[in-house]
Design a protein around this motif. Structure first.
Motif, PDB file in Angstrom:
ATOM      1  N   ASN A  43      59.508 -12.561  15.629  1.00 59.27           N
ATOM      2  CA  ASN A  43      58.689 -13.563  14.928  1.00 59.27           C
ATOM      3  C   ASN A  43      57.697 -14.304  15.804  1.00 59.27           C
ATOM      4  OD1 ASN A  43      59.611 -13.248  12.172  1.00 59.27           O
ATOM      5  ND2 ASN A  43      61.603 -13.797  13.016  1.00 59.27           N
ATOM      6  N   ARG A  44      57.516 -13.861  17.049  1.00 59.06           N
ATOM      7  CA  ARG A  44      56.521 -14.515  17.912  1.00 59.06           C
ATOM      8  C   ARG A  44      55.124 -14.137  17.444  1.00 59.06           C
ATOM      9  NH1 ARG A  44      59.457 -13.252  23.421  1.00 59.06           N
ATOM     10  NH2 ARG A  44      58.833 -11.191  22.754  1.00 59.06           N
ATOM     11  N   GLN A  45      54.374 -15.141  16.980  1.00 64.74           N
ATOM     12  CA  GLN A  45      53.027 -14.882  16.453  1.00 64.74           C
ATOM     13  C   GLN A  45      52.063 -14.664  17.598  1.00 64.74           C
ATOM     14  OE1 GLN A  45      52.258 -14.268  13.438  1.00 64.74           O
ATOM     15  NE2 GLN A  45      54.335 -14.726  12.749  1.00 64.74           N
ATOM     16  N   ARG A  46      51.448 -13.505  17.625  1.00 63.01           N
ATOM     17  CA  ARG A  46      50.497 -13.225  18.710  1.00 63.01           C
ATOM     18  C   ARG A  46      49.334 -12.397  18.192  1.00 63.01           C
ATOM     19  NH1 ARG A  46      53.666 -12.177  24.219  1.00 63.01           N
ATOM     20  NH2 ARG A  46      54.301 -14.290  24.675  1.00 63.01           N
ATOM     21  N   ALA A  47      49.176 -11.214  18.821  1.00 63.95           N
ATOM     22  CA  ALA A  47      47.975 -10.427  18.575  1.00 63.95           C
ATOM     23  C   ALA A  47      47.904  -9.883  17.154  1.00 63.95           C
ATOM     24  CB  ALA A  47      47.946  -9.274  19.554  1.00 63.95           C
ATOM     25  N   GLY A  48      46.699  -9.395  16.805  1.00 66.57           N
ATOM     26  CA  GLY A  48      46.534  -8.817  15.483  1.00 66.57           C
ATOM     27  C   GLY A  48      45.637  -7.598  15.426  1.00 66.57           C
ATOM     28  N   LEU A  49      44.971  -7.294  16.542  1.00 66.01           N
ATOM     29  CA  LEU A  49      43.937  -6.258  16.460  1.00 66.01           C
ATOM     30  C   LEU A  49      44.290  -5.069  17.362  1.00 66.01           C
ATOM     31  CD1 LEU A  49      40.178  -6.811  16.322  1.00 66.01           C
ATOM     32  CD2 LEU A  49      41.054  -5.325  18.111  1.00 66.01           C
ATOM     33  N   LEU A  50      44.359  -3.877  16.765  1.00 65.88           N
ATOM     34  CA  LEU A  50      44.743  -2.678  17.521  1.00 65.88           C
ATOM     35  C   LEU A  50      43.544  -1.747  17.694  1.00 65.88           C
ATOM     36  CD1 LEU A  50      48.102  -1.782  15.687  1.00 65.88           C
ATOM     37  CD2 LEU A  50      47.715  -3.459  17.489  1.00 65.88           C
ATOM     38  N   GLU A  51      43.324  -1.326  18.944  1.00 66.33           N
ATOM     39  CA  GLU A  51      42.303  -0.307  19.209  1.00 66.33           C
ATOM     40  C   GLU A  51      42.827   1.050  18.735  1.00 66.33           C
ATOM     41  OE1 GLU A  51      41.980  -0.402  23.446  1.00 66.33           O
ATOM     42  OE2 GLU A  51      40.841  -2.268  23.486  1.00 66.33           O
ATOM     43  N   GLN A  52      41.892   2.006  18.582  1.00 65.80           N
ATOM     44  CA  GLN A  52      42.289   3.354  18.150  1.00 65.80           C
ATOM     45  C   GLN A  52      43.282   3.984  19.144  1.00 65.80           C
ATOM     46  OE1 GLN A  52      41.544   4.713  15.158  1.00 65.80           O
ATOM     47  NE2 GLN A  52      43.125   6.168  15.808  1.00 65.80           N
ATOM     48  N   GLY A  53      43.047   3.778  20.434  1.00 61.80           N
ATOM     49  CA  GLY A  53      43.935   4.347  21.454  1.00 61.80           C
ATOM     50  C   GLY A  53      45.357   3.803  21.326  1.00 61.80           C
ATOM     51  N   THR A  54      45.459   2.546  20.905  1.00 67.15           N
ATOM     52  CA  THR A  54      46.774   1.925  20.699  1.00 67.15           C
ATOM     53  C   THR A  54      47.470   2.552  19.503  1.00 67.15           C
ATOM     54  OG1 THR A  54      45.975  -0.126  21.677  1.00 67.15           O
ATOM     55  CG2 THR A  54      47.892  -0.310  20.227  1.00 67.15           C
ATOM     56  N   ILE A 292      46.999 -11.012  32.515  1.00 71.63           N
ATOM     57  CA  ILE A 292      46.806 -11.790  31.283  1.00 71.63           C
ATOM     58  C   ILE A 292      45.308 -11.871  31.039  1.00 71.63           C
ATOM     59  CG2 ILE A 292      46.970 -14.132  30.315  1.00 71.63           C
ATOM     60  CD1 ILE A 292      49.673 -13.126  30.585  1.00 71.63           C
ATOM     61  N   VAL A 293      44.909 -11.767  29.783  1.00 74.90           N
ATOM     62  CA  VAL A 293      43.500 -12.007  29.442  1.00 74.90           C
ATOM     63  C   VAL A 293      43.423 -13.112  28.396  1.00 74.90           C
ATOM     64  CG1 VAL A 293      42.480  -9.753  29.968  1.00 74.90           C
ATOM     65  CG2 VAL A 293      43.658 -10.069  27.788  1.00 74.90           C
ATOM     66  N   PRO A 294      42.320 -13.873  28.359  1.00 74.00           N
ATOM     67  CA  PRO A 294      42.146 -14.800  27.248  1.00 74.00           C
ATOM     68  C   PRO A 294      41.963 -13.973  25.966  1.00 74.00           C
ATOM     69  CG  PRO A 294      40.154 -14.715  28.590  1.00 74.00           C
ATOM     70  CD  PRO A 294      41.186 -13.893  29.296  1.00 74.00           C
ATOM     71  N   PRO A 295      42.436 -14.464  24.812  1.00 79.82           N
ATOM     72  CA  PRO A 295      42.522 -13.599  23.631  1.00 79.82           C
ATOM     73  C   PRO A 295      41.192 -13.277  22.936  1.00 79.82           C
ATOM     74  CG  PRO A 295      43.407 -15.786  23.147  1.00 79.82           C
ATOM     75  CD  PRO A 295      43.098 -15.767  24.601  1.00 79.82           C
ATOM     76  N   THR A 296      40.070 -13.830  23.410  1.00 78.94           N
ATOM     77  CA  THR A 296      38.801 -13.653  22.703  1.00 78.94           C
ATOM     78  C   THR A 296      38.389 -12.192  22.537  1.00 78.94           C
ATOM     79  OG1 THR A 296      38.232 -15.587  24.013  1.00 78.94           O
ATOM     80  CG2 THR A 296      36.569 -14.800  22.485  1.00 78.94           C
ATOM     81  N   GLY A 297      38.743 -11.334  23.499  1.00 76.40           N
ATOM     82  CA  GLY A 297      38.378  -9.919  23.366  1.00 76.40           C
ATOM     83  C   GLY A 297      39.424  -9.092  22.657  1.00 76.40           C
ATOM     84  N   ALA A 298      40.555  -9.713  22.278  1.00 80.20           N
ATOM     85  CA  ALA A 298      41.663  -9.032  21.571  1.00 80.20           C
ATOM     86  C   ALA A 298      42.256  -7.886  22.387  1.00 80.20           C
ATOM     87  CB  ALA A 298      41.192  -8.534  20.197  1.00 80.20           C
ATOM     88  N   LYS A 299      42.421  -8.099  23.686  1.00 80.40           N
ATOM     89  CA  LYS A 299      42.778  -6.979  24.559  1.00 80.40           C
ATOM     90  C   LYS A 299      44.212  -6.978  25.100  1.00 80.40           C
ATOM     91  CE  LYS A 299      38.889  -4.824  24.413  1.00 80.40           C
ATOM     92  NZ  LYS A 299      38.816  -3.802  23.387  1.00 80.40           N
ATOM     93  N   GLY A 300      44.926  -8.097  25.058  1.00 76.60           N
ATOM     94  CA  GLY A 300      46.223  -8.186  25.751  1.00 76.60           C
ATOM     95  C   GLY A 300      47.205  -7.107  25.323  1.00 76.60           C
ATOM     96  N   LEU A 301      47.459  -7.007  24.037  1.00 78.03           N
ATOM     97  CA  LEU A 301      48.401  -6.007  23.524  1.00 78.03           C
ATOM     98  C   LEU A 301      47.884  -4.595  23.804  1.00 78.03           C
ATOM     99  CD1 LEU A 301      50.676  -4.922  21.690  1.00 78.03           C
ATOM    100  CD2 LEU A 301      49.270  -5.513  19.741  1.00 78.03           C
ATOM    101  N   TRP A 339      40.359  -4.310  35.334  1.00 76.77           N
ATOM    102  CA  TRP A 339      39.256  -5.207  35.709  1.00 76.77           C
ATOM    103  C   TRP A 339      38.091  -5.125  34.720  1.00 76.77           C
ATOM    104  CZ3 TRP A 339      39.689  -9.429  38.218  1.00 76.77           C
ATOM    105  CH2 TRP A 339      40.669  -9.559  39.215  1.00 76.77           C
ATOM    106  N   ARG A 340      37.834  -3.940  34.167  1.00 70.86           N
ATOM    107  CA  ARG A 340      36.791  -3.838  33.144  1.00 70.86           C
ATOM    108  C   ARG A 340      37.163  -4.694  31.936  1.00 70.86           C
ATOM    109  NH1 ARG A 340      33.073   0.424  32.535  1.00 70.86           N
ATOM    110  NH2 ARG A 340      32.337  -1.064  30.975  1.00 70.86           N
ATOM    111  N   VAL A 341      38.426  -4.630  31.557  1.00 73.71           N
ATOM    112  CA  VAL A 341      38.870  -5.401  30.390  1.00 73.71           C
ATOM    113  C   VAL A 341      38.885  -6.898  30.717  1.00 73.71           C
ATOM    114  CG1 VAL A 341      40.803  -5.767  28.813  1.00 73.71           C
ATOM    115  CG2 VAL A 341      40.130  -3.446  29.413  1.00 73.71           C
ATOM    116  N   GLN A 342      39.243  -7.234  31.947  1.00 76.87           N
ATOM    117  CA  GLN A 342      39.151  -8.646  32.359  1.00 76.87           C
ATOM    118  C   GLN A 342      37.714  -9.133  32.206  1.00 76.87           C
ATOM    119  OE1 GLN A 342      41.273 -10.919  33.201  1.00 76.87           O
ATOM    120  NE2 GLN A 342      43.153  -9.765  33.555  1.00 76.87           N
ATOM    121  N   GLU A 343      36.779  -8.306  32.660  1.00 80.54           N
ATOM    122  CA  GLU A 343      35.366  -8.711  32.614  1.00 80.54           C
ATOM    123  C   GLU A 343      34.917  -8.884  31.166  1.00 80.54           C
ATOM    124  OE1 GLU A 343      31.271  -8.928  32.453  1.00 80.54           O
ATOM    125  OE2 GLU A 343      32.237  -7.097  31.755  1.00 80.54           O
ATOM    126  N   PHE A 344      35.309  -7.978  30.293  1.00 81.48           N
ATOM    127  CA  PHE A 344      34.924  -8.073  28.878  1.00 81.48           C
ATOM    128  C   PHE A 344      35.534  -9.326  28.230  1.00 81.48           C
ATOM    129  CE2 PHE A 344      35.696  -7.068  24.358  1.00 81.48           C
ATOM    130  CZ  PHE A 344      34.380  -6.920  23.968  1.00 81.48           C
TER     131      PHE A 344
END
Ligand code: RFL
Ligand code: PHB
Length: 392
Positions: A43-54, A292-301, A339-344
């Motif tokens: 029940n931990r509310q977190r991410a919501g957006l999945l890339e195709q690769g995921t 860890i990334v800030p969630p704005t790019g939806a990348k952590g998960l 690092w690319r994802v960190q930059e994005f």
């Protein structure tokens, strides 16, 4: 009690669960330790957006039955700058790629159910790893406590999937580790509201009052975020203030945000963090335990799943043929993408938020960055490709 397994996995978040499921399908045994109870993990509310690769990796793990039925496939995303909206047509800009909205809670529930349906012993909940030893031998050991009792597991390899606050990263000797850390001077207040989304596609909004994001969980449930101050508490944000700020920040002419009952509210700090290397002897870190990334790019998960994929391939090669080359190159195989994802994630975050310390000059730079993105098809294509996870 003492036990032996092939891969000892610490942490039943997306990384640990997916790894144990992929290994099981491949016939490699693992034990998964999780310090929280099952209900808490689910029940931990977190991410919501999945890339195709995921989605592809989850499919390889056999975990997409419900995702295929309930996931919301999005062809585009909306960027709003002071009420002026611009749609990035992801499918067009990327040559056919899309993203899927399907909550992390559901990914985790599906994987837990799959693991437990094969064996009730597959996941040990309320089992806290307390030490990892022997990493420079071929029999590393995990010590853990469960219901007040101490246990040990010996294994061939340890996967540290225990998130940012876990013990795995700390097990790597400090003199071998370099960490990079950036804390942003703002937070996200996230809500879940029982109201159909007021938009078909996600809206990321820059506004003089601060960032806002309209996302969703299902046709009945909306997920929304507003930028708030690091010193704010939930008491500073009664429901009326949240809706008033969302109306203002997301608003544009001819559109209304429909309000509804809020049933969950949390404040999340914003941070970028990388720890290198992602391995030591027979320990391999995957997901938030390493970065860890800030969630704005939806990348952590999505990054957690990408690391897990690389680790799984390396372990498979080792168990198939005794070849350690891929495992030895694990950090290198991940780091360029990390690092690319960190930059994005940093780019999206700094373009869209109000930094309380910024100069008027910086506000113009933010607008110029936004305009450069939306005015130029090549720039839009690159951002779209990075958002869907193609250009790492
Ligand atoms: P997790 O999910 O933190 O899981 C780690 C697990 O390890 C357990 N643990 C231990 N178990 C045993 N012994 C110990 N000593 C242990 N120490 C810890 C913990 O209880 C936990 O169950 O890490 P993992 O698997 O690496 O997964 C990472 C993701 O959870 C995370 O990156 C994302 O949620 C980030 N994120 C987003 N990512 C996306 O890809 N798309 C998004 O849209 C998105 N939105 C978000 C997000 C994160 C957010 N928050 C709250 C940080 C939105 C938010 C608000
Ligand atoms: C979410 O739905 O929780 C979400 C979506 C996109 C983000 C962050 C969070 O960038």
């Amino acid at each position: 009690m003492h036990h032996h397994t092939q891969v000892g996995i610490i942490g039943a978040g997306p990384a640990g669960l997916l790894l144990s499921q992929l290994l099981t399908k491949k016939g490699i045994r693992s034990v998964l330790l999780e310090n929280r109870p099952r209900a808490r993990v689910e029940n931990r509310q977190r991410a919501g957006l999945l890339e195709q690769g995921t989605v592809d990796r989850l499919r390889q793990a056999g975990a997409t039955d419900r995702l295929d039925r309930e996931g919301l496939v999005h062809d585009g995303v909306i960027l709003s700058f002071n009420g002026q909206r611009h749609r990035l047509d992801l499918a067009d800009l990327t040559g056919g790629s899309r993203v899927t909205i399907y909550a992390q809670t559901e990914v985790v529930k599906d994987l837990i159910q799959l693991r437990l349906s094969e064996s009730e012993e597959a996941i040990r909940f309320e089992a806290e790893a307390t030490a990892i030893t022997g990493l420079d031998t071929d029999r590393p050991t995990i010590e853990y406590t469960q219901h007040g009792e101490s246990h040990t597991i010996t294994c061939d390899f340890v996967a540290g999937c225990d998130g940012f606050h876990g013990i795995s990263r700390q097990t790597i000797p400090a003199h071998l580790t370099t960490t990079y850390d950036k804390i942003y001077p703002y937070c996200w207040l996230g809500i879940l509201a029982k109201i159909p989304p007021s938009t078909q596609e996600l809206i990321y909004a820059y506004h003089a009052n601060g960032f806002a994001l309209h996302s969703m969980r299902s046709p009945e449930v909306s997920r929304l975020y507003v930028q708030c101050a690091p010193t704010d508490t939930l008491d500073d944000w009664p429901d009326e203030r949240i809706w008033a700020e969302l109306q203002l920040r997301l608003g544009t002419q001819g559109w209304t945000l429909t309000e509804g009952p809020i049933f969950e509210k949390t404040i999340t700090p914003m941070r970028s963090f990388v720890s290198e290397p992602m391995q030591f002897g027979r320990l391999f870190l995957a997901g938030d335990s390493a970065h860890i990334v800030p969630p704005t790019g939806a990348k952590g998960l999505n990054m957690a799943v990408a690391d897990t994929g690389v680790l799984f391939e390396g372990l498979s090669a080792w168990y198939d043929s005794g070849d350690r080359t891929q495992l030895d190159a694990y950090t290198d195989a991940c780091m360029r993408r990390v690092w690319r994802v960190q930059e994005f994630s940093n780019f999206m975050t700094e373009m869209l938020h109000q930094n309380p310390d910024k100069l008027p000059f910086d506000a113009h730079l933010q607008a110029a960055r936004f305009n450069a993105l939306v005015d130029n098809r090549t720039a839009s294509q690159l951002v779209a490709k990075r958002y869907v996870g193609l250009a790492h």
